[in-house]
Design a protein around this motif. Structure first.
Motif, PDB file in Angstrom:
ATOM      1  N   LEU A  28       0.719  -1.149  -0.191  1.00  0.00           N
ATOM      2  CA  LEU A  28      -0.032  -0.125  -0.008  1.00  0.00           C
ATOM      3  C   LEU A  28       0.987   1.253   0.163  1.00  0.00           C
ATOM      4  N   LYS A  31       2.158   1.913  -3.551  1.00  0.00           N
ATOM      5  CA  LYS A  31       0.927   2.482  -4.374  1.00  0.00           C
ATOM      6  C   LYS A  31       0.691   3.984  -3.970  1.00  0.00           C
ATOM      7  N   LEU A  32       0.783   4.490  -2.576  1.00  0.00           N
ATOM      8  CA  LEU A  32       0.589   5.860  -2.209  1.00  0.00           C
ATOM      9  C   LEU A  32       1.816   6.812  -2.867  1.00  0.00           C
ATOM     10  N   ARG A 218      -7.534  -3.942   2.068  1.00  0.00           N
ATOM     11  CA  ARG A 218      -6.902  -4.285   0.591  1.00  0.00           C
ATOM     12  C   ARG A 218      -8.143  -5.116  -0.274  1.00  0.00           C
ATOM     13  N   ALA A 242      -9.035   0.310  -0.594  1.00  0.00           N
ATOM     14  CA  ALA A 242      -7.915   0.535  -1.401  1.00  0.00           C
ATOM     15  C   ALA A 242      -7.894  -0.157  -2.852  1.00  0.00           C
ATOM     16  N   LEU A 245      -5.064  -3.764  -5.233  1.00  0.00           N
ATOM     17  CA  LEU A 245      -3.768  -3.390  -4.998  1.00  0.00           C
ATOM     18  C   LEU A 245      -2.992  -4.804  -5.733  1.00  0.00           C
ATOM     19  N   GLU A 444      -7.869   0.598 -10.809  1.00  0.00           N
ATOM     20  CA  GLU A 444      -6.691   0.630  -9.500  1.00  0.00           C
ATOM     21  C   GLU A 444      -6.438   2.218  -9.218  1.00  0.00           C
ATOM     22  N   ILE A 448      -7.528   3.970  -5.604  1.00  0.00           N
ATOM     23  CA  ILE A 448      -6.522   4.535  -4.606  1.00  0.00           C
ATOM     24  C   ILE A 448      -6.879   6.281  -4.557  1.00  0.00           C
TER      25      ILE A 448
END
Length: 459
Positions: A28, A31-32, A218, A242, A245, A444, A448
């Motif tokens: 995570l 991805k952020l 997730r 989220a 992912l 995705e 997000i």
């Protein structure tokens, strides 16, 4: 867009001391960070070295060391549940309970917007002291939390769950999936065990959730929307998804040794079997597993830890097994590059323990799925895949002892690998349908963005 909406979020992360939790949180975080957000990742000192190679954004994802305090009975140098026997995991929690001062010091220094955590119950209080908003970010699927949550069952937080409590889903649960008797018994025993400060595992978890501003997962609405709505109603606070992912496609090539070995077999003919980084099964169950793979007559690659009491895989294998499977079977007790293996064209079936990370990799790989859930969330994960999504077959087990035999594994593998048969054909079609839905362009990014937007609204 206001300046506040474009300003990067600063999120501190303090996951439970287990490799699967570290990996899920770091996934995570990546991805952020990919979108410019700042992550302060708190984790035990030696574990930082293990995760450095999967942190592609070191300028945005910064590791901060936590010293694991000594606790009676905890081996010297132990930092996570991977370093101890399952019965000693409560000692890891006891050590974690002694890290309050370290967390307090870091939050005072870093001043993040949010603190993501998944244990223990005192974390939200430390976060709030510094004006930081605590978010319980779970590494399990929503369905597991919705099934076991004490509030959903109208039970007090100090209630010690029994097999009878868990054998049926809570009132209003949006699905027919449930535990089998042996699974309910095992889960109740773990969740009701003492995990420090006179509280049970589930009490510490649910109290931490209760004290958080939101709970994150997730997961996505396509697979678990009904469970998210149910849990949000029960908890009375936001449930943030989220997305699934999925890991980015591997950038490195498969190790030459494994690539050459797999290339020796036809397209979609190899069985890959892995039971996760922590699972260690007893010798009798280990024998049934490897003998079941042998019985299929198909080529196989298994990555499993030696059973309890054995130092090496070779010493644990049944007599004559190596000779009988020479040339078509390989059993490894060390690390293997799973993401690359499940995407190799020769691999046609993945026998999995149903960990969330492995299931994501399996869906990415597109191979047929056979499930052997070993404990806790894995039981519900298996039902999600086999009953709700219909992309997998579970190995049949005893109702009262959770034991499976080699013939049951052989039957499940042959069922999914027969692509002309009704079951194999249906599973392959469903897998393709879910892959098309879950890998749809922009999905995705949408999840997000929505996740970040929900976090901003909590500030």
């Amino acid at each position: 867009m206001s300046p506040q909406d474009s300003k990067p979020l600063h999120i501190a992360m303090y996951p439970w001391f287990a490799i699967g939790h570290f990996n899920s949180y770091l996934h995570l975080a990546n991805k952020l960070a990919q979108r410019g957000h700042i992550i302060s990742f708190l984790l035990p000192t030696k574990t930082q070295q293990k995760l450095a190679s999967i942190n592609p954004y070191p300028n945005l994802v910064t590791f901060f060391p936590i010293t694991v305090p000594p606790v009676d009975g905890l081996p010297a140098g132990a930092e996570s549940t991977n370093d101890v026997h399952p019965k000693d995991r409560s000692k890891i929690m006891a050590a974690r309970d002694l890290t309050q001062d370290q967390l307090d010091s870091y939050l005072a220094q870093l001043k993040p917007d949010f603190l993501f955590f998944d244990s223990p119950e005192w974390v939200p209080q430390v976060a709030r002291k510094h004006g930081v908003k605590p978010v319980y970010y779970a590494v399990f699927y929503v369905s597991m939390f919705a099934y076991c949550n004490l509030q959903a069952r109208n039970l007090p937080l100090n209630h010690r769950l029994t097999e009878g409590d868990l054998i049926e889903p809570p009132p209003g649960f949006p699905s027919s999936i449930k535990f089998r008797p042996s699974e309910a018994r095992t889960t109740a025993r773990v969740f009701s065990s003492d995990f420090g400060n006179g509280m049970t595992f589930l009490e510490k978890q649910d109290l931490g959730i209760q004290e958080s501003v939101a709970i994150g997962f997730r997961s996505c609405r396509e697979t678990e929307g009904a469970y998210a709505d149910f849990l949000e109603k029960q908890l009375g606070k936001p449930v943030l998804l989220a997305g699934f992912l999925f890991p980015d496609p591997p950038t490195s090539k498969l190790d030459e040794f494994f690539d050459n070995w797999l290339n020796g077999f036809g397209h979609g003919t190899v069985i890959y079997c892995a039971l996760g980084s922590e699972a260690s099964i007893e010798k009798d169950q280990f024998d049934e597993l490897v003998l079941g793979l042998e019985l299929t007559g198909m080529p196989f690659l298994a990555a499993i830890k030696p059973p309890a009491g054995y130092e090496t895989i070779e010493s644990a294998l049944p007599e004559g097994f190596i000779e009988r499977t020479k040339g078509r079977g390989m059993v490894r007790g060390d690390w293997v590059p799973q993401p690359q293996i499940v995407q190799h064209p020769s691999v046609g079936c993945f026998v999995s323990h149903c960990g969330t990370g492995s299931l994501s990799e399996a869906l990415m790989g597109g191979c047929q799925l056979v499930l052997i859930p070993l404990n806790l969330d894995q039981y519900i994960n298996a039902r999600l895949m086999s009953v709700d999504m219909r992309v997998a077959v579970e190995v049949e087990k005893g109702e009262n002892d959770d034991f499976f035999y080699k013939e049951a594994l052989q039957k499940a593998v042959e069922l999914v690998m027969d692509l002309e048969g009704q079951v194999g054909k249906e599973l392959k079609a469903n897998n393709a349908k879910w892959r098309e839905l879950l890998f749809k362009e922009g999905i995705e990014e949408s999840y997000i963005n929505s996740f970040v937007k929900s976090l901003r609204e909590l500030l």
